[in-house]
Design a protein around this motif. Structure first.
Motif, short mmCIF file in Angstrom:
data_model
loop_
_atom_site.label_atom_id
_atom_site.label_comp_id
_atom_site.label_asym_id
_atom_site.label_seq_id
_atom_site.Cartn_x
_atom_site.Cartn_y
_atom_site.Cartn_z
N THR A 31 32.64 42.82 36.89
CA THR A 31 31.51 42.34 36.10
C THR A 31 30.67 43.48 35.53
OG1 THR A 31 30.16 42.11 38.09
CG2 THR A 31 31.39 40.16 37.36
N ASP A 32 30.74 44.64 36.13
CA ASP A 32 30.05 45.85 35.67
C ASP A 32 30.98 47.02 35.92
OD1 ASP A 32 27.14 44.99 35.10
OD2 ASP A 32 27.54 44.14 37.08
N PHE A 33 30.95 48.02 35.01
CA PHE A 33 31.83 49.17 35.19
C PHE A 33 31.30 50.36 34.41
CE2 PHE A 33 35.61 51.78 35.06
CZ PHE A 33 36.21 51.53 36.29
N ILE A 58 48.49 48.47 38.92
CA ILE A 58 48.07 47.77 37.71
C ILE A 58 47.51 48.77 36.71
CG2 ILE A 58 46.54 45.99 36.76
CD1 ILE A 58 48.85 44.97 38.59
N GLY A 59 46.72 49.74 37.19
CA GLY A 59 46.17 50.74 36.29
C GLY A 59 45.12 51.61 36.95
N ASP A 65 35.86 51.91 30.54
CA ASP A 65 37.12 51.18 30.37
C ASP A 65 37.27 50.16 31.50
OD1 ASP A 65 39.67 50.38 29.62
OD2 ASP A 65 40.64 52.17 30.44
N MET A 66 36.59 49.01 31.37
CA MET A 66 36.56 48.01 32.44
C MET A 66 37.96 47.44 32.69
SD MET A 66 34.16 44.63 33.01
CE MET A 66 32.71 45.53 32.58
N PRO A 67 38.36 47.36 33.96
CA PRO A 67 39.67 46.77 34.28
C PRO A 67 39.74 45.32 33.82
CG PRO A 67 38.76 47.93 36.18
CD PRO A 67 37.67 47.86 35.15
N PRO A 68 40.94 44.87 33.40
CA PRO A 68 41.09 43.48 32.98
C PRO A 68 41.05 42.54 34.19
CG PRO A 68 43.22 44.55 33.02
CD PRO A 68 42.18 45.62 33.31
N ARG A 69 40.80 41.29 33.92
CA ARG A 69 40.85 40.27 34.96
C ARG A 69 42.28 40.21 35.49
NH1 ARG A 69 38.15 34.48 34.31
NH2 ARG A 69 38.47 33.80 36.43
N LEU A 70 42.43 40.07 36.80
CA LEU A 70 43.75 40.05 37.43
C LEU A 70 43.88 38.81 38.29
CD1 LEU A 70 46.41 41.47 38.42
CD2 LEU A 70 45.00 42.51 40.20
N PHE A 93 32.60 44.13 41.44
CA PHE A 93 33.68 43.19 41.23
C PHE A 93 33.48 41.95 42.07
CE2 PHE A 93 35.38 45.95 44.63
CZ PHE A 93 35.80 45.02 45.57
N GLU A 94 34.10 40.86 41.63
CA GLU A 94 34.09 39.59 42.35
C GLU A 94 35.54 39.16 42.50
OE1 GLU A 94 29.98 37.96 40.29
OE2 GLU A 94 31.87 36.96 39.87
N TYR A 95 35.81 38.38 43.53
CA TYR A 95 37.15 37.84 43.66
C TYR A 95 37.06 36.39 44.13
CZ TYR A 95 36.95 38.25 48.75
OH TYR A 95 36.61 38.10 50.07
N MET A 96 38.13 35.65 43.84
CA MET A 96 38.22 34.26 44.26
C MET A 96 39.63 34.04 44.80
SD MET A 96 37.49 30.72 42.17
CE MET A 96 38.54 31.15 40.82
#
Length: 131
Positions: A31-33, A58-59, A65-70, A93-96
């Motif tokens: 959400t922030d980077f 993944i990268g 350069d914010m990471p994409p949603r995974l 970051f957040e995760y579900m």
């Protein structure tokens, strides 16, 4: 290492977060980077976040350069390293984890340490912050 987002992260950080979905889909969203960028050098030679799904990288991300949603059913590992100078705001970051549809549990959304969390090192069995 204590979390200090958005006040900035510490120099010489080496942190790892591991998310176990136990076979259920994990969705990871930054959400922030804001990390030190590579400047004139290619890649991310200074401060960076690496993301792995299982054993697949993944990268590597730095700067803005914010990471994409995974979304994956593999275990997710987020590794953060910073060098000895130039600290930026950090990241959040957040995760579900999407559990089985037959249970009454709702998917769990959790905000975890922002770019300077607890845990360090490569040995995931002892030195990682397990989420």
């Amino acid at each position: 290492m204590a979390s200090s987002f958005p006040a900035g992260y510490q120099s010489d950080a080496d942190c790892t977060w591991t998310i176990h979905g136990e076979g259920y889909p994990i969705t990871l969203t930054f959400t922030d980077f804001a990390l030190e960028d590579g400047g004139f050098f290619s890649g991310c030679p200074y401060d960076f976040v690496e993301i792995y799904a299982g054993r697949t990288k993944i990268g590597t991300y730095c700067g803005s350069d914010m990471p994409p949603r995974l979304t994956t059913i593999e275990q997710v590992r987020i590794k953060f390293q910073s060098d000895s100078s130039v600290e930026e705001q950090g990241f959040r970051f957040e995760y579900m984890i999407d559990g089985p549809p037959t249970t009454t549990m709702k998917p769990e959304t959790t905000t975890k340490p922002e770019g300077s969390g607890e845990g360090s090192g490569e040995d995931l069995s002892e030195d990682s912050f397990l989420i």
